[in-house]
Design a protein around this motif. Structure first.
Motif: not given
Length: 383
Positions: A98-102, A115-123, A141-147, A149-154
């Motif tokens: 899903e476009g994260k190869g670079q 990749v801050v989480g999943l569309d469907s979430g975790f159990t 699939r990442p929520f923004w183009r990797p590299g 911007a940034f956001g907390y991958h909590a």
């Protein structure tokens, strides 16, 4: 009735005790917390308060766990096992979907993967298991183009970096931490709490905001499909909360590397002391070049998840910019949602740790840390 303050401070650090005592006197009668600091590898502050609490009481420290996780990564980079500018797929081919190869390891550590989480979430069960989370995140699939911007991958950064550690070493991040950092120094900072130590765990207590504070919380815009809700796994049915997460024995037993650690303040401060200073005749874990690199700001500005100004080094928060501007350039560490704070300030030789049992308003490093940090930092400069 004012609570008694226990513990000791070294000569010259009396102001730290005074600040701690003044704060505790103004808190609820059930306050419980610990404050610890080292300077150049020597413990100079060791204080605690709370009925039934002690210096070795263990608290859930939430994202302060990320500091332990990424000290492991820093060690492996220093030794050449990991390379910061290698693509993640060099270690973990499946991640390239899903476009994260670079994406490089450097950008991943700086919360730039998207990749801050999943569309469907975790159990709830998956949230206890870094390897299970990593397997599912590889296909997201990442929520923004990797590299870009940034956001907390909590809740996921430790699972992502942990999978790289596992692929490169054949050992889990938690195993490397235990063998290389926690056990040799006898640190009360655990990524995977043994059953035998459970009696020392003090369950996290929920926040009790005032009416004014609750109004501020209610004014924060929320929604089931925002980046923040996805990053904190709140878009799923019955998502649970952070208090329940920390108080889960399954979380404490496995020690997920983003937020599942438990510690005493001595353990938090002791880990950062070992990172930058000689401790018990052992050389610092990190060399000066490594210390400078992990503390160098890699992401600064508008955090897409937090929707606020944030700054990160490599897996660590940039503590001076993000929290305490009076600290030296290159200070690095990580705070936790319950109010904990821990960091190293290499220029003054200060290593700091704070825990508290009740969740602090508004979340993240508790506000009282500012007065404690200022007091110990000023004393450290005078040593």
């Amino acid at each position: 009735m004012t609570q008694e303050i226990h513990g000791t401070v070294a000569d010259g650090f009396e102001a730290a005790r005074e600040e701690f005592a003044a704060f505790v006197a103004g808190e609820r009668p059930d306050y419980e917390g610990q404050l610890s600091a080292f300077v150049n590898g020597r413990q100079v502050v060791d204080l605690w308060a709370g009925e039934g609490a002690g210096p070795d009481s263990l608290h859930g420290v939430f994202s302060s766990t990320k500091g332990a996780a990424h000290l492991v990564v820093a060690l492996l980079v220093q030794e050449g096992t990991l390379e910061l500018d290698r693509k993640v797929t060099y270690y973990w081919p499946e991640f390239g979907a899903e476009g994260k190869g670079q994406l490089t390891l450097r950008d991943l550590l700086a919360h730039r993967a998207g990749v801050v989480g999943l569309d469907s979430g975790f159990t709830a069960q998956e949230l206890t298991d870094d390897r299970a989370m990593a397997e599912r995140l590889a296909d997201q699939r990442p929520f923004w183009r990797p590299g870009t911007a940034f956001g907390y991958h909590a809740l996921v950064i430790g699972a992502l970096t942990g999978e790289i550690v596992r692929r490169a070493t054949g050992r889990t991040l938690q195993e490397v931490y235990e063998e290389r950092i926690r056990a040799p120094y006898g640190l009360d900072f655990h990524l995977g709490l043994p059953e035998s130590l459970e009696p020392r765990y003090r369950p996290v207590q929920p926040m009790a905001p005032t009416a004014k504070q609750q109004a501020l919380l209610d004014a924060v815009p929320t929604g089931p499909h925002t980046l923040a809700s996805i990053a904190f796994n709140q878009q799923v049915p019955n998502p649970g909360d952070l208090v329940g997460y920390a108080n889960s024995r399954a979380v404490r037993a496995k020690g997920p590397a983003s937020a599942g650690g438990v510690a005493a303040a001595r353990g938090l401060a002791g880990m950062y002391a070992a990172a930058i200073s000689e401790v018990a005749e052992r050389p610092p874990l990190l060399k000066p070049d490594t210390i400078a690199e992990v503390g160098q700001i890699h992401s600064i500005g508008h955090d897409l998840v937090a929707r606020a100004h944030k700054s990160y080094g490599l897996g660590f928060q940039a503590t001076a910019d993000m929290w305490y501007p009076f600290l030296g350039a290159g200070a690095f560490g990580h705070s936790g949602a319950g109010g904990s704070q821990a960091f190293a300030d290499p220029r003054s030789g200060l290593a700091y740790g704070y825990t508290r049992r009740r969740m602090a308003f508004p979340g993240g490093a508790a506000p009282e840390n500012e007065r404690f940090v200022r007091a110990v930092h000023q004393a450290a400069l005078a040593v």
